[in-house]
Design an enzyme around this catalytic site. Structure first.
Site, PDB file in Angstrom:
ATOM      1  N   GLY A 163     -14.263   8.439 -13.484  1.00 11.71           N
ATOM      2  CA  GLY A 163     -13.691   9.143 -14.504  1.00 11.71           C
ATOM      3  C   GLY A 163     -14.713   9.496 -15.767  1.00 11.71           C
ATOM      4  O   GLY A 163     -15.611   9.465 -15.206  1.00 11.71           O
ATOM      5  N   CYS A 164     -14.074   9.446 -16.961  1.00 12.13           N
ATOM      6  CA  CYS A 164     -14.899   9.993 -17.989  1.00 12.13           C
ATOM      7  C   CYS A 164     -16.059   9.186 -18.457  1.00 12.13           C
ATOM      8  O   CYS A 164     -16.758   9.722 -19.150  1.00 12.13           O
ATOM      9  CB  CYS A 164     -13.973  10.545 -19.160  1.00 12.13           C
ATOM     10  SG  CYS A 164     -12.993  11.898 -18.576  1.00 12.13           S
ATOM     11  N   PHE A 165     -15.920   7.957 -18.181  1.00 15.64           N
ATOM     12  CA  PHE A 165     -16.979   6.906 -18.675  1.00 15.64           C
ATOM     13  C   PHE A 165     -18.301   7.237 -17.708  1.00 15.64           C
ATOM     14  O   PHE A 165     -19.415   6.475 -18.283  1.00 15.64           O
ATOM     15  CB  PHE A 165     -16.581   5.405 -18.934  1.00 15.64           C
ATOM     16  CG  PHE A 165     -16.044   4.982 -17.520  1.00 15.64           C
ATOM     17  CD1 PHE A 165     -17.026   4.517 -16.741  1.00 15.64           C
ATOM     18  CD2 PHE A 165     -14.790   4.673 -17.270  1.00 15.64           C
ATOM     19  CE1 PHE A 165     -16.825   3.762 -15.519  1.00 15.64           C
ATOM     20  CE2 PHE A 165     -14.255   4.064 -16.066  1.00 15.64           C
ATOM     21  CZ  PHE A 165     -15.304   3.548 -15.270  1.00 15.64           C
ATOM     22  N   HIS A 302     -19.273  11.093 -24.991  1.00 13.71           N
ATOM     23  CA  HIS A 302     -18.323  12.002 -24.288  1.00 13.71           C
ATOM     24  C   HIS A 302     -17.219  12.691 -25.098  1.00 13.71           C
ATOM     25  O   HIS A 302     -16.341  11.949 -25.607  1.00 13.71           O
ATOM     26  CB  HIS A 302     -17.802  10.965 -23.090  1.00 13.71           C
ATOM     27  CG  HIS A 302     -16.726  11.850 -22.161  1.00 13.71           C
ATOM     28  ND1 HIS A 302     -17.163  12.670 -21.243  1.00 13.71           N
ATOM     29  CD2 HIS A 302     -15.394  11.706 -22.474  1.00 13.71           C
ATOM     30  CE1 HIS A 302     -15.979  13.304 -20.835  1.00 13.71           C
ATOM     31  NE2 HIS A 302     -14.853  12.651 -21.338  1.00 13.71           N
ATOM     32  N   PHE A 372     -16.657   7.217 -22.349  1.00 17.21           N
ATOM     33  CA  PHE A 372     -15.316   6.685 -22.552  1.00 17.21           C
ATOM     34  C   PHE A 372     -14.261   7.098 -21.464  1.00 17.21           C
ATOM     35  O   PHE A 372     -14.445   8.313 -21.033  1.00 17.21           O
ATOM     36  CB  PHE A 372     -14.442   6.982 -23.897  1.00 17.21           C
ATOM     37  CG  PHE A 372     -15.444   7.061 -24.937  1.00 17.21           C
ATOM     38  CD1 PHE A 372     -15.982   6.066 -25.456  1.00 17.21           C
ATOM     39  CD2 PHE A 372     -15.732   8.503 -25.478  1.00 17.21           C
ATOM     40  CE1 PHE A 372     -16.719   6.083 -26.742  1.00 17.21           C
ATOM     41  CE2 PHE A 372     -16.567   8.439 -26.806  1.00 17.21           C
ATOM     42  CZ  PHE A 372     -17.149   7.397 -27.125  1.00 17.21           C
TER      43      PHE A 372
END
Length: 393
Positions: A163-165, A302, A372
């Site tokens: 994911g986004c991290f 992010h 994050f």
């Protein structure tokens, strides 16, 4: 007889891991955020849901996104009507697209980075491939190795479903690989397409709708190595890297791979969870360097969404220009999950050079990169910029 200690010493690089090139790419299909609600509700046969459409329009208007790029065109969606429902079994069709297109987009980003690096691809010793879009065996790391024609003995690492991290994670891993393997050159690729997450709207799951307003497609590639040769051009040094789980944040961001694709769940308090934990991460990262003024470092965060950036800015008393590069990438591309921070790195070094600033980090020496994502996980990478040599006038 050689000792283990001598072998160990010979294996290690002398200097810090350094970013030597960055390449970015998006699919050709560009969607305008201002007209996206009309398109989205039409293509998903949801135009009768007028109140929900108004809500979605407000989400898009507040998103601070101007445009996004998407592999999913109207033509593909018409061929796959199950993608346009909220919860229709569709994983096979989504996977069929993702397992081909994710490595392909990654290859384009990698070729761009390799071209800038200017060294033969035979010098690439490690590949780290990261995606939240599609799962296969052998994986996208294998497909990329084949597409680029890399050495069969290249050491591969495949990261799925982070994911986004994960833009921070790949830099942390590349740092360890480069510094512990003398002469290593690590190719990192983050490639994300929304084919697994796209779905129609639901009145009962507004968090899913938030994702439809934010996510875009893109791939970024970075070459990392220690002890650069005179032919290589350093951009940023990776000084330290940490990962932490925010306390009491379980379930704040979740994704679940199901027959219907990847479902996305987001709690409303994500911006406050991030902003309440970020100062501790900064303190732990920068205290050893004697830095406590967060406006004295350059920022790559992010861009999960505008609310996260606003609350971080407010909590830390950041000057508006600190998140300029971050907000620019959010505006131009949307949230591309793991690829975002690498796009921001690229934007920052280019803007710094174009503005005639002294370093790749907006003229500053030290910087921070934050990821994050699900967990809630926070990745913190301390960067050291590189002086920009003035070009010929």
């Amino acid at each position: 007889m050689v000792t283990v200690e001598e072998v160990r010493k010979a294996q290690r690089a002398e200097g810090p891991a350094t970013i030597l090139a960055i390449g970015t790419v998006t699919p050709a299909n560009c969607v305008n955020q201002s007209t996206y609600p009309d398109y989205y509700f039409r293509i998903t046969n949801s135009e009768h849901k007028t109140e929900l459409k108004e809500k979605f329009q407000r989400m898009c208007d507040k998103s601070m996104i101007t445009k996004r790029y998407m592999h999913l065109t109207e033509e593909i969606l018409k061929e796959n009507p199950s993608f346009c429902e909220y919860m229709a079994p569709s994983l096979d069709a989504r996977q069929d697209i993702a397992v081909v297109e994710v490595p392909k987009l990654g290859k384009e980003a990698a070729q761009s980075a390799i071209k800038e690096w200017g060294q033969p691809k035979s010098k690439i010793t490690h590949v780290v491939f990261c995606t939240t879009s599609g799962v296969d065996m052998p994986g996208a790391d294998y497909q990329l190795t084949k597409l680029l024609g890399l050495s069969p003995s290249v050491k591969r690492l495949m990261m799925y479903q982070q994911g986004c991290f994960a833009g921070g994670t790949v830099l942390r891993l590349a740092k360890d690989l480069a510094e512990n393997n003398k002469g290593a050159r690590v190719l990192i690729v983050c490639s994300e397409i929304t084919v697994v997450t796209f779905r129609g709207p639901s009145e009962t799951h507004l968090d899913s709708l938030v994702g439809q307003a934010l996510f875009g497609d893109g791939a970024a590639a970075v070459i990392v190595g220690a002890d650069p040769t005179p032919a290589e051009k350093p951009l940023f040094q990776l000084v330290s890297a940490a990962q932490t789980l925010a306390p009491d944040s379980c379930g704040a961001i979740d994704g679940h791979l199901r027959e219907v694709g990847l479902t996305f769940h987001l709690l409303k308090d994500v911006p406050s969870v991030v902003s309440n934990n970020i100062e501790k991460c900064l303190f732990e990262a920068f205290n050893p360097l004697g830095i406590s003024d967060w406006n004295s470092v350059f920022w790559i965060a992010h861009p999960g969404g505008p609310a996260i950036l606003d609350q971080v800015e407010d909590k830390l008393g950041l000057k508006p220009e600190k998140l300029r590069a971050t907000r620019h990438v959010l505006s131009e591309y949307g949230n591309m999950s793991s690829a975002c921070v690498l796009f921001i790195l690229d934007e920052m070094r280019k803007a710094s050079s174009n503005a005639g600033l002294g370093t790749t980090g907006e003229g500053l020496e030290w910087g921070v990169l934050f990821g994050f994502g699900p967990g809630l996980t926070i990745e913190t990478v301390v960067l050291h910029s590189v002086p920009i040599k003035p070009g010929p006038h």
